[in-house]
Design an enzyme around this catalytic site. Structure first.
Site: not given
Length: 310
Positions: A102, A104-106, A10, A144, A108, A112, A110
């Site tokens: 990605p 820890a990329g902002g 996202k 999220d 979501a 997802a 984890g």
């Protein structure tokens, strides 16, 4: 028997953050868009009670493989909430995540994966597994996770878990530049508070919603916003250069994705995507670039036989 679910990343088209509430959370008003970058989450029944988790794909070594992983917690939640459906013998499960989102990329990733594991576990024990039916469980896992089930474009309120669909006409082309180093979401929120926060800042972005409904790409670009961007850049000043370079070579707009550190660039066409990707790829602080379109669907059960824990 194994069930596999595909889940999408996202991007926050707008992220309005209020001041720290007494419960320790920040009230939000955000517009989510699901993006065509996918993880696949497979859950396989075990005859014993163990849960295991393995990861493959991009940056797999950065993903926890124990009970701190949200996907693990999702399977445990289904097992706890639906013990009789799960199986009298207390079956365990093997979880496998194939990563493209990605880490820890902002974006979501984890959350997802948690949505995928939740849907897969529910399907395995013959529970209702539509995104709508799984929403109450998803909200227990993280803010999220509910959106990662539904996908599309949605307005999120509260902690981001109270969702309302948003009409979106047209498709959006994106370039995402991931960073060589992750950025902790709690750390970004702490810095947001230290910088003064925005009490009452969780407002509905009406201009953006109107632009999405009309399918006006330029108006969408002009309406994108992220209240966490200043905090993310304060922690990682090199992100400012990434955003600037993308804008200079023709991105319609650029912003930090969620809590960062991934930078998102909205572009007009494929040629623009190639130009932005090439330019920011040359920066030493950029790990890799990805192009993608949105909106994308939410969690989807992939074809295959569905077994049972009975």
């Amino acid at each position: 028997m194994t069930v596999t679910v595909r889940v999408s990343a996202k991007v926050n088209l707008a992220l309005g953050v209020g001041g720290l509430a007494p419960d320790g959370f920040h009230p939000l008003a955000t517009v989510f868009e699901a993006i065509c970058i996918y993880d696949e989450v497979a859950v396989t029944r075990r005859d014993d009670s163990r849960i295991t988790l393995t990861v493959s794909g991009e940056d797999a070594d950065q993903v926890p493989t124990d009970e701190t992983n949200l996907a693990w917690r999702a399977v445990e939640l289904v097992r706890e909430e639906f013990a009789s459906e799960w199986g009298k013998r207390g079956h365990g499960a093997d979880i496998h995540i194939d990563k493209s989102i990605p880490v820890a990329g902002g974006m979501a990733g984890g959350s997802a994966d948690a949505a995928g594991a939740l849907m897969a576990a529910a399907a395995l024990c013959r529970l209702p597994y539509s995104p709508e039916e799984l929403q109450p469980l998803a909200a227990q896992l993280g803010s999220d996770v509910p959106f990662c089930l539904t996908g599309g474009v949605a307005l999120g309120r509260g902690r981001g878990d109270r969702l309302a669909p948003v009409i979106c006409r047209g498709r959006h082309r994106w370039v995402f530049a991931t960073s060589n180093q992750g950025l902790s979401t709690p750390a970004v929120y702490r810095r947001f508070d230290e910088l003064g926060g925005t009490p009452g800042g969780e407002t509905v972005p009406n201009d953006l919603i109107s632009a999405l409904t009309r399918g006006d790409l330029d108006a969408v670009a002009a309406s994108l916003s992220n209240d966490l961007q200043a905090a993310a850049i304060d922690l990682r000043p090199e992100l400012e250069e990434v955003l600037t370079v993308g804008r200079e070579v023709g991105a319609l707009t650029a912003l930090v994705s969620g809590s960062g550190p991934t930078c998102a660039f909205l572009v007009r066409d494929t040629a623009g995507a190639k130009k932005v990707s090439a330019a920011v790829s040359n920066l030493p602080q950029v790990h890799r670039t990805r192009t993608a379109r949105g909106p994308a669907a939410g969690a989807q059960l992939l074809p295959g036989p569905v077994g049972s824990f009975a």
